[in-house]
Design a protein around this motif. Structure first.
Motif, PDB file in Angstrom:
ATOM      1  N   LEU A 105       8.788  71.997 -42.149  1.00 34.52           N
ATOM      2  CA  LEU A 105       7.357  71.982 -41.846  1.00 34.52           C
ATOM      3  C   LEU A 105       6.542  71.881 -43.124  1.00 34.52           C
ATOM      4  O   LEU A 105       5.318  71.834 -43.084  1.00 34.52           O
ATOM      5  CB  LEU A 105       6.971  73.265 -41.100  1.00 34.52           C
ATOM      6  N   LEU A 107       6.679  74.192 -45.518  1.00 32.20           N
ATOM      7  CA  LEU A 107       6.403  75.538 -46.052  1.00 32.20           C
ATOM      8  C   LEU A 107       7.423  75.850 -47.149  1.00 32.20           C
ATOM      9  O   LEU A 107       8.157  74.978 -47.591  1.00 32.20           O
ATOM     10  CB  LEU A 107       6.490  76.565 -44.916  1.00 32.20           C
ATOM     11  N   ARG A 114       3.407  71.665 -53.588  1.00 29.25           N
ATOM     12  CA  ARG A 114       2.351  70.732 -53.202  1.00 29.25           C
ATOM     13  C   ARG A 114       0.958  71.352 -53.264  1.00 29.25           C
ATOM     14  O   ARG A 114      -0.024  70.648 -53.493  1.00 29.25           O
ATOM     15  CB  ARG A 114       2.610  70.212 -51.784  1.00 29.25           C
TER      16      ARG A 114
ATOM     17  N   TYR B  32      -2.912  84.612 -42.160  1.00 29.06           N
ATOM     18  CA  TYR B  32      -2.031  83.599 -42.745  1.00 29.06           C
ATOM     19  C   TYR B  32      -0.713  83.531 -41.975  1.00 29.06           C
ATOM     20  O   TYR B  32      -0.232  82.444 -41.610  1.00 29.06           O
ATOM     21  CB  TYR B  32      -1.761  83.907 -44.227  1.00 29.06           C
ATOM     22  N   ARG B  36       1.029  80.555 -39.766  1.00 28.72           N
ATOM     23  CA  ARG B  36       2.402  80.143 -40.025  1.00 28.72           C
ATOM     24  C   ARG B  36       3.210  80.129 -38.718  1.00 28.72           C
ATOM     25  O   ARG B  36       3.958  79.200 -38.430  1.00 28.72           O
ATOM     26  CB  ARG B  36       3.025  81.144 -40.998  1.00 28.72           C
ATOM     27  N   LEU B  39       2.154  77.308 -36.414  1.00 25.04           N
ATOM     28  CA  LEU B  39       2.748  76.053 -36.879  1.00 25.04           C
ATOM     29  C   LEU B  39       4.205  75.964 -36.457  1.00 25.04           C
ATOM     30  O   LEU B  39       4.670  74.941 -35.959  1.00 25.04           O
ATOM     31  CB  LEU B  39       2.611  75.973 -38.403  1.00 25.04           C
ATOM     32  N   LYS B  40       4.931  77.053 -36.657  1.00 21.89           N
ATOM     33  CA  LYS B  40       6.360  77.055 -36.345  1.00 21.89           C
ATOM     34  C   LYS B  40       6.624  76.901 -34.852  1.00 21.89           C
ATOM     35  O   LYS B  40       7.653  76.389 -34.449  1.00 21.89           O
ATOM     36  CB  LYS B  40       7.015  78.342 -36.857  1.00 21.89           C
ATOM     37  N   GLU B  82      -7.620  81.043 -44.102  1.00 22.01           N
ATOM     38  CA  GLU B  82      -6.262  81.590 -44.292  1.00 22.01           C
ATOM     39  C   GLU B  82      -5.298  81.080 -43.218  1.00 22.01           C
ATOM     40  O   GLU B  82      -4.185  80.673 -43.509  1.00 22.01           O
ATOM     41  CB  GLU B  82      -6.299  83.126 -44.234  1.00 22.01           C
ATOM     42  N   LEU B  85      -4.141  77.480 -43.748  1.00 18.12           N
ATOM     43  CA  LEU B  85      -3.387  77.052 -44.935  1.00 18.12           C
ATOM     44  C   LEU B  85      -1.963  76.587 -44.662  1.00 18.12           C
ATOM     45  O   LEU B  85      -1.513  75.619 -45.272  1.00 18.12           O
ATOM     46  CB  LEU B  85      -3.423  78.127 -46.010  1.00 18.12           C
ATOM     47  N   PRO B  86      -1.234  77.226 -43.739  1.00 20.45           N
ATOM     48  CA  PRO B  86       0.090  76.684 -43.437  1.00 20.45           C
ATOM     49  C   PRO B  86       0.014  75.229 -42.955  1.00 20.45           C
ATOM     50  O   PRO B  86       0.875  74.406 -43.298  1.00 20.45           O
ATOM     51  CB  PRO B  86       0.610  77.599 -42.320  1.00 20.45           C
ATOM     52  N   GLU B  88      -2.286  73.122 -43.858  1.00 15.75           N
ATOM     53  CA  GLU B  88      -2.601  72.322 -45.041  1.00 15.75           C
ATOM     54  C   GLU B  88      -1.304  71.955 -45.785  1.00 15.75           C
ATOM     55  O   GLU B  88      -1.107  70.821 -46.196  1.00 15.75           O
ATOM     56  CB  GLU B  88      -3.551  73.099 -45.965  1.00 15.75           C
ATOM     57  N   MET B  89      -0.410  72.963 -45.907  1.00 14.37           N
ATOM     58  CA  MET B  89       0.875  72.697 -46.579  1.00 14.37           C
ATOM     59  C   MET B  89       1.649  71.627 -45.829  1.00 14.37           C
ATOM     60  O   MET B  89       2.205  70.705 -46.411  1.00 14.37           O
ATOM     61  CB  MET B  89       1.715  73.989 -46.627  1.00 14.37           C
ATOM     62  N   SER B  90       1.672  71.784 -44.520  1.00 12.30           N
ATOM     63  CA  SER B  90       2.413  70.848 -43.687  1.00 12.30           C
ATOM     64  C   SER B  90       1.801  69.447 -43.801  1.00 12.30           C
ATOM     65  O   SER B  90       2.511  68.448 -43.913  1.00 12.30           O
ATOM     66  CB  SER B  90       2.366  71.330 -42.236  1.00 12.30           C
ATOM     67  N   ARG B  92       0.156  68.256 -46.329  1.00 10.25           N
ATOM     68  CA  ARG B  92       0.461  67.649 -47.636  1.00 10.25           C
ATOM     69  C   ARG B  92       1.877  67.081 -47.664  1.00 10.25           C
ATOM     70  O   ARG B  92       2.153  66.089 -48.318  1.00 10.25           O
ATOM     71  CB  ARG B  92       0.284  68.675 -48.757  1.00 10.25           C
ATOM     72  N   ARG B  93       2.759  67.759 -46.939  1.00 10.91           N
ATOM     73  CA  ARG B  93       4.125  67.237 -46.865  1.00 10.91           C
ATOM     74  C   ARG B  93       4.114  65.869 -46.184  1.00 10.91           C
ATOM     75  O   ARG B  93       4.716  64.907 -46.668  1.00 10.91           O
ATOM     76  CB  ARG B  93       5.025  68.186 -46.070  1.00 10.91           C
ATOM     77  N   GLU B  96       2.895  63.270 -48.454  1.00 18.17           N
ATOM     78  CA  GLU B  96       3.885  62.915 -49.471  1.00 18.17           C
ATOM     79  C   GLU B  96       4.962  62.024 -48.871  1.00 18.17           C
ATOM     80  O   GLU B  96       5.355  61.012 -49.457  1.00 18.17           O
ATOM     81  CB  GLU B  96       4.498  64.202 -50.032  1.00 18.17           C
ATOM     82  N   VAL B  97       5.420  62.419 -47.679  1.00 23.92           N
ATOM     83  CA  VAL B  97       6.451  61.639 -47.002  1.00 23.92           C
ATOM     84  C   VAL B  97       5.940  60.229 -46.707  1.00 23.92           C
ATOM     85  O   VAL B  97       6.644  59.240 -46.911  1.00 23.92           O
ATOM     86  CB  VAL B  97       6.897  62.340 -45.697  1.00 23.92           C
TER      87      VAL B  97
END
Lengths: 138, 444
Positions: A105, A107, A114, B32, B36, B39-40, B82, B85-86, B88-90, B92-93, B96-97
């Motif tokens: 995901l 994380l 990133r 946060y 998370r 998302l999961k 908050e 943010l998870p 946001e990380m996902s 960005r991945r 990138e991909v």
């Protein structure tokens, strides 16, 4: 890479989930001192969360060191997560998404890389892991 | 709202209450972790927005003053960030991909667009899905004229059944060895192509064919030129052999008769000296016969491959002491170029064995296998490193290249099995007409 320290570094030992909150709080305070916008405060806190979570999960015990740094007038926050846990056998592999379940995901460690501006990791198998991540004020 | 989301909503409410009650970082951490978890569970950002909106409304209705309301709004905003943010990380991945994917796609595109071989894909019903630009250069057709159409009209009618069979093979998830097909150019001419074809799979299912086709016109021309050259050479050799054997032989025979004639009129002691000369003359005759035979054994034309090979083996055996056994039979007479090629290859192979192998025994075996004639030449000598020898291109790699060239001209293949200390085996396969193991009458 060594940067000039603006204030004394803050060390938070990480032993359990409750330590994560303390580390986040310190990190957020430092970043606020530096003048980070509030969303970036959340970014720093998130990086600390993920790094500290890794310590609790894989190394049991470790430390988060927080520093306010200066690079020729550019200010930032440095987060160092260090532990003397089992270490990571293959760092390149560990930095790939999908190495762990949360990784797929985005994380975990790849997520921290990133979110932050700079990211370094060194791990000696059997001797622990040190992750250094920096966020500069925009 | 489904139960899963309702549970998260309760947690979100609690986090906001905690934050408003002054629990600070702990509450932010709660938010946060909640993000998370959301998302999961595979839920999205909009679900978090819903949670936020509900929790905020609940708290806002309690606000009695504007100041309190503003405080609630500001803090709820921080909490919301908050919980996002998870995601946001996902996100960005994914970015990138996507970037990596785009770059990889671009690299692949460049490769395909600049390739000098045709790269094609077919759907499972034999329609052309894609072609790269070089298709237009080679065939003169526009790609647009063929994409979406059946491939079959592009293939020479005689090659089509084979092409269809090969398509079935690939669709059955197997990879056939390279094959040749003639492709119809826009001009109407046929272009010889060397093809590879591999199955394209998606989730373990074959969804099409991906392949590469190379224009081998130049190679075919070179092969044809070489074949003609070889034929011309064989004709020339035949002519010389004939001249040596028949013409020079007949002249020598006349000389013999003449000398015998002269001898009758001479006194005995002079006549004996003439006998010595006649002995030398006989040796010359033998040598000429031998030479003529080496050049072109008439037995090959008259009686066929097997007697010729046996005769050759016998000669080599007597000359070198090598024990040579010929087993099996090549069967029906084959076209002259094929017989000549096989004879020359066995000759070359035996030369190699006597020069390099230090062998004591050689077995030459013929096996007829449907439309293939296999001939193996097996020695018990020192052997060699096949890859190393074949890599010595240009340098005379034990004559293997010569053998390969001869085989190319008649559509045959060569396999070499050897290792240092293990002897060597050359296995030659040539296509022949099906059937008949009987020897036909001599061809003249």
């Amino acid at each position: 890479m060594k940067f000039a320290l603006i204030a004394d570094e803050v060390r938070v030992s990480i032993d359990s989930d409750s330590d994560i909150v303390a580390a986040r709080q310190k990190g957020r305070e430092l970043a606020a001192q530096c003048g980070f916008p509030s969303t970036d405060l959340a970014v720093v806190a998130t990086a600390i969360s993920e790094l500290a979570r890794n310590i609790v999960r894989y190394a049991v015990r470790g430390e988060i060191i927080l520093r306010l740094i200066d690079d020729n007038g550019r200010r930032g926050v440095e987060v160092v997560a260090t532990d003397d846990g089992p270490g990571i056998p293959d760092v390149t592999l560990a930095m790939q998404d999908g190495y762990s379940t949360s990784g797929s995901l985005g994380l975990g460690l790849p997520g921290v890389r990133r979110l932050m501006d700079e990211f370094e990791i060194s791990s000696d198998f059997g001797k622990g892991t040190t992750v250094t991540a920096r966020k500069w004020k925009r | 709202m489904n139960p899963e989301l309702r549970e998260l909503a309760d947690e979100y409410d609690r986090a906001l209450e905690d934050y408003l009650a002054g629990r600070g970082e702990a509450a932010l951490q709660e938010a946060y972790e909640l993000g998370r978890k959301t998302l999961k569970k595979g839920l999205g950002m909009l679900d978090v927005a819903t949670l936020q909106q509900r929790a905020l409304l609940k708290c806002l209705v309690r606000a009695r003053t504007t100041k309190e309301g503003t405080r609630i709004l500001r803090m709820a905003q921080k909490l919301f960030v908050e919980s996002l943010l998870p995601f946001e990380m996902s996100h960005r991945r994914v970015q990138e991909v996507n970037t990596a994917l785009r770059e990889s796609e671009q690299r692949y595109r460049n490769l395909v667009d600049t390739a000098r071989d045709v790269i094609y894909t077919l759907s499972i019903d034999g329609k052309i899905k894609s072609l790269n630009p070089v298709f237009e250069t080679i065939t003169g057709w526009l790609r647009a004229e063929w994409i979406g159409k059946e491939f079959s009209p592009l293939v020479h009618p005689d090659d089509l059944p084979r092409a269809v069979t090969l398509l079935q093979v690939v669709l059955a998830s197997r990879v056939p060895p390279t094959f040749e097909l003639r492709i119809r150019a826009k001009s109407g001419a046929y272009i010889p192509g060397e093809f590879t074809a591999t199955p394209q799979t998606q989730d373990g299912r074959v969804v099409g064919v991906l392949g590469v086709a190379r224009d081998i016109t130049d190679r075919k021309r070179a092969e044809e030129a070489l074949r003609r050259l070889n034929e011309a050479l064989e004709e020339e050799v035949k002519r010389i052999a004939h001249a040596l054997h028949d013409e020079a032989g007949q002249l020598l025979a006349s000389v013999h008769i003449g000398l015998a004639d002269v001898a009758r009129d001479l006194p005995p002691h002079t006549s004996r000296r003439l006998d010595d000369v006649r002995g030398l003359l006989t040796k010359i005759e033998e040598q000429l016969r031998h030479l003529s035979h080496e050049l072109r054994p008439t037995i090959l034309d008259d009686l066929g491959l097997q007697p010729a090979i046996e005769f050759l083996a016998d000669g080599v055996s007597r000359r070198t002491g090598l024990q040579i056994v010929v087993e099996g039979a090549p069967g029906k007479r084959m076209p002259a170029p094929t017989e000549t090629a096989l004879y020359r290859i066995v000759q070359e192979a035996l030369t190699n064995v006597t020069k390099h192998a230090q062998a004591s025994h050689v077995t030459i075996r013929f096996v007829r296998d449907g439309r293939l004639l296999r001939c193996s030449i097996h020695d018990n000598g020192t052997g060699f490193d096949v890859l190393a020898v074949q890599a010595r291109r240009g340098v005379r790699g034990l004559g293997l290249i010569g053998i390969q060239e001869r085989l190319n001209a008649v559509g045959g293949t060569l396999n070499v099995a050897s290792a240092p200390g293990k002897g060597a085996e050359l296995i030659i396969s040539v296509p022949v007409e099906a059937g008949g193991a009987d020897a036909d009458p001599p061809r003249r």
